[in-house]
Write a protein that holds these residues in place. Structure first.
Motif, short mmCIF file in Angstrom:
data_model
loop_
_atom_site.label_atom_id
_atom_site.label_comp_id
_atom_site.label_asym_id
_atom_site.label_seq_id
_atom_site.Cartn_x
_atom_site.Cartn_y
_atom_site.Cartn_z
N VAL A 53 33.93 -5.31 -12.96
CA VAL A 53 32.79 -5.19 -12.04
C VAL A 53 31.83 -4.14 -12.56
O VAL A 53 32.22 -3.17 -13.22
CB VAL A 53 33.26 -4.82 -10.62
N ASP A 54 30.53 -4.36 -12.26
CA ASP A 54 29.53 -3.36 -12.63
C ASP A 54 29.24 -2.47 -11.42
O ASP A 54 29.88 -2.59 -10.37
CB ASP A 54 28.27 -4.03 -13.16
N ALA A 55 28.30 -1.57 -11.58
CA ALA A 55 28.00 -0.59 -10.52
C ALA A 55 27.54 -1.26 -9.23
O ALA A 55 27.73 -0.71 -8.14
CB ALA A 55 26.94 0.39 -11.02
N SER A 56 26.96 -2.45 -9.33
CA SER A 56 26.48 -3.15 -8.14
C SER A 56 27.58 -3.93 -7.44
O SER A 56 27.37 -4.48 -6.36
CB SER A 56 25.34 -4.11 -8.51
N LEU B 146 31.31 -10.40 -29.80
CA LEU B 146 30.91 -10.41 -28.39
C LEU B 146 30.02 -9.21 -28.06
O LEU B 146 29.05 -9.32 -27.30
CB LEU B 146 32.16 -10.42 -27.52
N LEU B 147 30.34 -8.05 -28.65
CA LEU B 147 29.59 -6.83 -28.34
C LEU B 147 28.15 -6.87 -28.86
O LEU B 147 27.33 -6.05 -28.44
CB LEU B 147 30.31 -5.61 -28.92
N ARG B 148 27.84 -7.80 -29.74
CA ARG B 148 26.46 -7.91 -30.20
C ARG B 148 25.53 -8.40 -29.10
O ARG B 148 24.32 -8.16 -29.16
CB ARG B 148 26.38 -8.86 -31.40
N GLY B 149 26.09 -9.10 -28.11
CA GLY B 149 25.23 -9.63 -27.06
C GLY B 149 25.68 -9.29 -25.65
O GLY B 149 25.10 -9.77 -24.68
N PHE B 150 26.73 -8.44 -25.52
CA PHE B 150 27.25 -8.11 -24.20
C PHE B 150 27.69 -6.65 -24.18
O PHE B 150 28.32 -6.18 -25.13
CB PHE B 150 28.42 -9.02 -23.85
N SER B 151 27.35 -5.95 -23.11
CA SER B 151 27.69 -4.52 -23.01
C SER B 151 28.77 -4.30 -21.94
O SER B 151 28.68 -4.85 -20.84
CB SER B 151 26.46 -3.70 -22.67
N PHE B 152 29.77 -3.51 -22.31
CA PHE B 152 30.82 -3.13 -21.35
C PHE B 152 30.52 -1.79 -20.69
O PHE B 152 31.32 -1.30 -19.89
CB PHE B 152 32.18 -3.06 -22.06
N ASP B 153 29.40 -1.17 -21.02
CA ASP B 153 29.06 0.12 -20.44
C ASP B 153 28.98 0.02 -18.93
O ASP B 153 28.31 -0.88 -18.38
CB ASP B 153 27.71 0.62 -21.00
N GLY B 154 29.65 0.92 -18.24
CA GLY B 154 29.60 0.97 -16.79
C GLY B 154 30.49 -0.04 -16.09
O GLY B 154 30.52 -0.07 -14.86
N LEU B 155 31.24 -0.83 -16.84
CA LEU B 155 32.13 -1.82 -16.23
C LEU B 155 33.52 -1.21 -15.99
O LEU B 155 33.99 -0.38 -16.77
CB LEU B 155 32.28 -3.05 -17.12
N THR B 156 34.14 -1.60 -14.91
CA THR B 156 35.51 -1.18 -14.62
C THR B 156 36.34 -2.40 -14.28
O THR B 156 35.81 -3.44 -13.84
CB THR B 156 35.57 -0.20 -13.43
N VAL B 157 37.64 -2.29 -14.50
CA VAL B 157 38.54 -3.39 -14.21
C VAL B 157 38.84 -3.42 -12.71
O VAL B 157 39.21 -2.39 -12.12
CB VAL B 157 39.85 -3.28 -15.00
N LEU B 158 38.68 -4.56 -12.10
CA LEU B 158 38.99 -4.73 -10.68
C LEU B 158 40.49 -4.97 -10.55
O LEU B 158 41.01 -5.96 -11.04
CB LEU B 158 38.21 -5.92 -10.11
#
Length: 329
Positions: free
Chosen positions: A253-256, A316-328
């Motif tokens: 999940v992201d911050a939102s 995958l990291l070339r087009g997707f960012s895991f910054d700010g994501l946490t595991v639900l």
């Protein structure tokens, strides 16, 4: 000249093709093998609609049977009277079941020598629908195949032959499936030859093992969710036990609060003192993504985003960012 043993073969997926191929090749190669495959039973064709047109999808066993010009039955119901009559007309002395659905007694009890099944475990361990997956998930070092005669209770019949195979630390469900498929082919042939010769000896499962049993129940989507409360070895085994199919997954999940389900196909263990809470995601944004567990970190090396292809984490990291994501959790 002694009359050949008449065999009817039941099977559907790729796993069931190899034993049938081994039987058929021996029959054609050796006229004195003592048996003949007189017919094959498999699942009905699937109709798939693509781009506005219907396409017929045959089972792998059907494809092989058609190529070999073997008589074929594809019943919707195994209790259908027309199917039972057609099956009886083949006059089977013995039936073999590999990766097929459960048979009613009217089917498995039809031949004079009965029906035997090939199961992808060392029975009585891992009775059930998913023995390959559960053996790896549980961290086993050895698996194998078992041939056994069918009776009323599922996967409990008397054992004819068992063969073992090593599970390495890098095996996943796909590689173990292939090992057992090849081993299953030779084991089915050897089982048939032992029955033909009259040397087959069936043993009760209780006489083989009477300790604690591990089941192999069917796997559903919720079964495949990763629990970040486990150790690196536990989660590593869980991922490879479900790879490549149906695949383990985690929800981030992201911050939102928006959630994304990510499939995880391959991982790498980093055993150390974790400096982050379990479930924390860490990444350099270029080469790695890892998740904190109870005794270290698990590097997620092959992933799939919803609607995308499976790919190495660096791609995958070339087009997707895991910054700010946490595991639900």
């Amino acid at each position: 000249m002694k009359e050949k043993l008449r065999i009817v073969y039941f099977g559907t997926p790729d796993f069931a093709v190899e034993p049938l191929r081994c039987l058929r090749e021996l029959e054609l190669r050796d006229a004195d093998c003592g048996f003949t495959v007189v017919g094959v039973v498999t699942m009905p064709d699937k109709i798939i609609t693509r781009r506005g047109s219907n396409q017929v999808l045959m089972s792998p066993v059907k494809e092989y049977a058609v190529a070999e010009e073997l008589p074929l039955l594809q019943p919707e119901s195994l209790k259908n009277e027309e199917f039972l009559a057609a099956l009886a007309s083949w006059g089977a002395d013995l039936q073999i079941v590999v990766a097929f659905r459960m048979l009613p007694e009217s089917v498995w009890n039809m031949p004079r020598l009965g029906t035997f099944n090939l199961h992808a475990s060392l029975l009585p361990q891992y009775r059930g629908a998913a023995p390959i997956n559960w053996a790896i998930i549980n961290g086993d070092k050895v698996s194998g195949v078992t041939t056994f005669f069918l009776k009323h209770e599922i996967d409990t019949g008397d054992v004819i032959i068992q063969r073992e195979v090593e599970i390495t630390d890098t095996d996943d469900a796909g590689t173990l499936h292939d090992k057992l498929m090849v081993l299953g082919g030779t084991t089915v042939v050897d089982t048939v030859l032992s029955i033909v010769s009259g040397e087959a000896v069936a043993r009760t499962q209780a006489s083989i093992y009477d300790g604690e049993l591990r089941p192999a129940p069917k796997i559903f989507r919720d079964t495949c969710r990763i629990d970040c409360g486990g150790s690196c070895s536990q989660v590593y085994n869980f991922v490879r036990g479900l790879s490549p199919y149906p695949a383990a997954w985690m929800e981030v999940v992201d911050a939102s609060g928006a959630a994304i389900a990510i499939k995880v196909y391959e991982t790498k263990k980093e055993i150390c003192e974790p400096y982050h809470p379990a479930g924390a995601l860490l990444t350099d944004g270029k080469t790695y993504v890892k998740v904190a567990l109870s005794d270290g970190y698990l590097h997620l090396t092959s992933l799939q985003l919803p609607g995308k292809k499976r790919m190495p984490v660096a791609d995958l990291l070339r087009g997707f960012s895991f910054d700010g994501l946490t595991v639900l959790q």
